[in-house]
Motif scaffolding. Structure first.
Motif, mmCIF file in Angstrom:
data_model
loop_
_atom_site.group_PDB
_atom_site.id
_atom_site.type_symbol
_atom_site.label_atom_id
_atom_site.label_comp_id
_atom_site.label_asym_id
_atom_site.label_seq_id
_atom_site.Cartn_x
_atom_site.Cartn_y
_atom_site.Cartn_z
ATOM 1 N N GLN A 152 -8.237 4.676 -7.832
ATOM 2 C CA GLN A 152 -8.814 3.596 -7.070
ATOM 3 C C GLN A 152 -7.716 2.546 -7.133
ATOM 4 N N ILE A 172 -11.004 -3.043 5.523
ATOM 5 C CA ILE A 172 -10.209 -2.238 5.004
ATOM 6 C C ILE A 172 -10.953 -0.995 4.240
ATOM 7 N N MET A 226 -5.512 0.429 -4.310
ATOM 8 C CA MET A 226 -5.749 -1.100 -4.057
ATOM 9 C C MET A 226 -4.420 -1.818 -4.306
ATOM 10 N N GLY A 246 -18.260 -7.489 -3.674
ATOM 11 C CA GLY A 246 -18.151 -7.325 -4.926
ATOM 12 C C GLY A 246 -17.167 -7.934 -5.803
ATOM 13 N N GLY A 247 -16.081 -7.515 -6.368
ATOM 14 C CA GLY A 247 -15.091 -8.220 -7.018
ATOM 15 C C GLY A 247 -14.332 -8.951 -6.446
ATOM 16 N N THR A 258 -11.345 -8.552 -4.837
ATOM 17 C CA THR A 258 -9.693 -8.230 -5.170
ATOM 18 C C THR A 258 -9.054 -8.077 -3.710
ATOM 19 N N ASN A 259 -9.666 -7.968 -2.770
ATOM 20 C CA ASN A 259 -8.932 -7.941 -1.427
ATOM 21 C C ASN A 259 -9.005 -9.279 -0.759
ATOM 22 N N PRO A 264 -10.429 2.331 1.830
ATOM 23 C CA PRO A 264 -9.631 2.856 0.888
ATOM 24 C C PRO A 264 -9.349 4.497 0.843
HETATM 25 C C1 GRF Z 1 -12.232 -1.407 -3.054
HETATM 26 O O1 GRF Z 1 -12.082 0.029 -3.275
HETATM 27 C C2 GRF Z 1 -12.141 -1.506 -1.551
HETATM 28 O O2 GRF Z 1 -11.307 -0.619 -0.689
HETATM 29 C C3 GRF Z 1 -13.529 -1.234 -0.901
HETATM 30 O O3 GRF Z 1 -14.103 -1.961 -1.892
HETATM 31 C C4 GRF Z 1 -13.530 -1.652 -3.078
HETATM 32 C C5 GRF Z 1 -13.713 -3.379 -3.931
HETATM 33 O O4 GRF Z 1 -12.940 -4.281 -3.031
HETATM 34 N N1 GRF Z 1 -13.588 -1.820 0.327
HETATM 35 P P1 GRF Z 1 -12.862 -5.670 -3.484
HETATM 36 O O5 GRF Z 1 -12.193 -5.628 -4.925
HETATM 37 O O6 GRF Z 1 -14.272 -6.218 -3.578
HETATM 38 O O7 GRF Z 1 -11.904 -6.333 -2.549
#
Ligand code: GRF
Length: 201
Positions: free
Chosen positions: A173, A109, A177, A10-11, A13-14, A111
């Protein structure tokens, strides 16, 4: 130099938290050698490209059989020859073949504070909806080794986050994060890069 492959959906951010921590030295001696996404339009791929990191997507719809998809994911990993595989918002269940090949070298990871709000179907916003429904006052995030189960591998690091009266799943959430995930995932990778993490028993 620890070679890591980061798997995303997805996005990202991790992933971004890892990229930033490598860049500013909070993660030592580590190189992100490949980002692999199961979604061709995942913004995480753009984040990788913005940082000059090789990014590939392996999508289920490209393959008639699940087995072929799993094999393509394994191939995308093998080509990168990682020392460590990091699942960062990755929403596909890894095949037993991948788990076996990288046993003890895959981290995820999640959440929530495992064993709460984890397992089948607990990902993304659903985790925080359930936490709010149960009325917990503390939640957080967990980094754990990945084994054959779902969120069942040995726990490496956790960080607690307060739940506020007026929280929505979205605000919770975001706090988890910001205050937990983006801190403990880079910290765990740095500890692995320093060779200071062992699985006991
Ligand atoms: C976050 O809530 C993470 O904990 C879960 O996926 C969601 C989006 O993560 N595993 P990211 O922004 O794609 O890293």
């Amino acid at each position: 130099m620890l070679r890591i492959a980061v798997m995303v959906s997805g996005g990202g951010t991790n992933l971004q938290a890892i990229i930033d921590a490598v860049a500013d030295g909070r993660i030592h001696d580590t190189e992100i050698v490949r980002v692999i996404s199961n979604k061709a339009d995942a913004y995480a791929l753009q984040r990788a490209k913005n940082s000059g990191i090789e990014a590939v997507s392996v999508t289920r719809s490209e393959y008639a059989e699940r087995l072929d998809f799993d094999r393509a994911l394994l191939k995308a990993l093998e080509e990168a020859a990682p020392d460590l595989v990091v699942l960062a918002g990755f929403l596909v269940v890894l095949s037993p073949e991948i788990i076996k090949k990288y046993k003890g070298r895959i981290i995820n990871i999640h959440p929530s504070l495992i064993p709460s709000f984890c397992g089948e179907g607990y990902y993304g916003l659903r985790v925080h909806e359930e936490a709010l429904k149960r009325g917990v006052k503390i939640t957080g995030a967990t980094v754990h080794f990945v084994d054959e189960g779902c969120d069942t591998g040995p726990i490496i690091m956790q960080k607690a986050v307060e739940v506020r009266q007026d929280d929505t799943p979205e605000t919770l959430q975001r706090r988890v994060m910001e205050q937990a995930e983006w801190k403990i995932l880079p910290e765990t990778i740095d500890m692995i890069a320093r060779g200071s993490i062992r699985i006991k028993g």
